[in-house]
Design an enzyme around this catalytic site. Structure first.
Site, PDB file in Angstrom:
ATOM      1  CE1 TYR A  56       1.562  10.282   1.243  1.00 20.08           C
ATOM      2  CE2 TYR A  56       0.953  12.556   1.659  1.00 20.08           C
ATOM      3  CZ  TYR A  56       1.758  11.632   1.035  1.00 20.08           C
ATOM      4  OH  TYR A  56       2.766  12.049   0.210  1.00 20.08           O
ATOM      5  CG  HIS A 126       0.773   9.994  -4.794  1.00 18.08           C
ATOM      6  ND1 HIS A 126      -0.002   9.625  -3.702  1.00 18.08           N
ATOM      7  CD2 HIS A 126       2.045  10.059  -4.317  1.00 18.08           C
ATOM      8  CE1 HIS A 126       0.756   9.506  -2.643  1.00 18.08           C
ATOM      9  NE2 HIS A 126       2.020   9.750  -2.989  1.00 18.08           N
TER      10      HIS A 126
END
Length: 312
Positions: A56, A126
């Site tokens: 992120y 992820h």
């Protein structure tokens, strides 16, 4: 704030949880002081579960969340991050996927330094479906085995995945021993496929984290960010739904948050913002009963894209 047991993790998590992607400017530019204030507002509202990822903002989200949590007693919150996906901070969408033992262990150490902790309550593997699934089997083998090793070593508390495709979720639930599942964009006004996972998750004790109640920005008046894969034609239905809600004296965001966060069998719903006032607003919305008739009308507008899976 109410709290629920997150499956066999044993964690008593707040019904609303905080996703830190916004802190790194994933959706739009943010002010760092506002972002830090948003984390503190969440704590003040009783939110006790925070999730982030090195991908992120190209580690920016972890860095800002680490600053926000500095000095906060560790027993006031649960913390998760992710492994396997790494993003160029200057090129959103330029991702490196690496599910090797060496990279995952190094990633965990780097995240711990940025976040000022030596322990993560949950680690999510992820986005294993990215890049046309060419790394999926790697993630399900070496990646999964490495995170399980970290759990046995006491470095982390629980093993999870953070992915999108429903077919992969069903495969993981059937074949792997996981403690939690961060399922995003599958229990919101335009997609309720997460309900198909609940009968599988409950007997296995898998703690469901419901991510993206705003459908990655589609269910907001601002609209989706430029990187969203929904076409302009598909986004037209979301614009129409937002306009309808305004005509009813409310907002699509309010209807979306209330619908997504109030299902009795979903332990926690995770939203993301870098604005402290938005945190307080979301908590207030969550605490109000929603109008099922209004939800029905909105879902009629969204019916052409209902349960549509996009290629992220």
């Amino acid at each position: 704030m109410q709290y629920n047991r997150l499956g066999k993790t044993g964690l008593q998590v707040s019904r609303l949880s905080f996703g830190a992607s916004s802190l790194g400017g994933v959706f739009h530019p943010v002010d760092e002081m506002d972002a830090i204030a948003a984390v503190h507002a969440a704590l003040d509202c009783g939110i006790n579960y925070f999730d982030v990822a090195p991908a992120y903002g190209g580690t920016r989200s972890e860095t800002v969340l680490g600053k926000a949590l500095r000095g906060i007693p560790r027993d006031r919150y649960f913390l998760s991050t992710k492994v396997g996906k790494y993003t160029d901070p200057d090129k959103y969408g330029d991702d490196t996927l690496d599910y090797s033992r060496t990279r995952i262990r190094a990633s965990l150490k780097e995240s711990a330094e940025r976040l000022g902790t030596d322990y993560f309550d949950i680690i999510h593997i992820h986005d294993i479906e990215y890049q046309n699934r060419k790394h999926t089997e790697w993630a399900l083998s070496e990646g999964y085995e490495t995170v399980q090793e970290l759990k046995r070593e006491g470095r982390i508390g629980n093993v999870s995945f953070g992915i999108y495709p429903m077919d992969l979720w069903k495969r993981i639930f059937a074949a792997l021993d996981i403690d939690a599942a961060l399922v995003h964009n599958h229990y919101c006004l335009n997609d309720t496929q997460l309900l198909d996972l609940l009968p599988i998750a409950k007997p296995s004790g898998i703690g469901i984290v419901n991510g993206s109640p705003f459908a990655s920005g589609l269910l907001t008046d601002r609209g989706a960010p430029a990187w969203h894969p929904a076409s302009a034609e598909e986004q037209r239905f979301f614009h129409a739904a937002a306009q309808f809600c305004r005509g009813q004296g409310t907002s699509i965001s309010k209807v979306a948050l209330q619908f997504s966060s109030q299902h009795s069998e979903i332990p926690t719903t995770m939203f993301s913002t870098a604005n402290p006032e938005t945190v307080k607003r979301n908590v207030a919305w969550h605490n109000e009963p929603f109008d099922m008739g209004l939800v029905t009308e909105v879902q009629k507008i969204l019916s052409p894209v209902f349960n549509k899976e996009w290629h992220y």
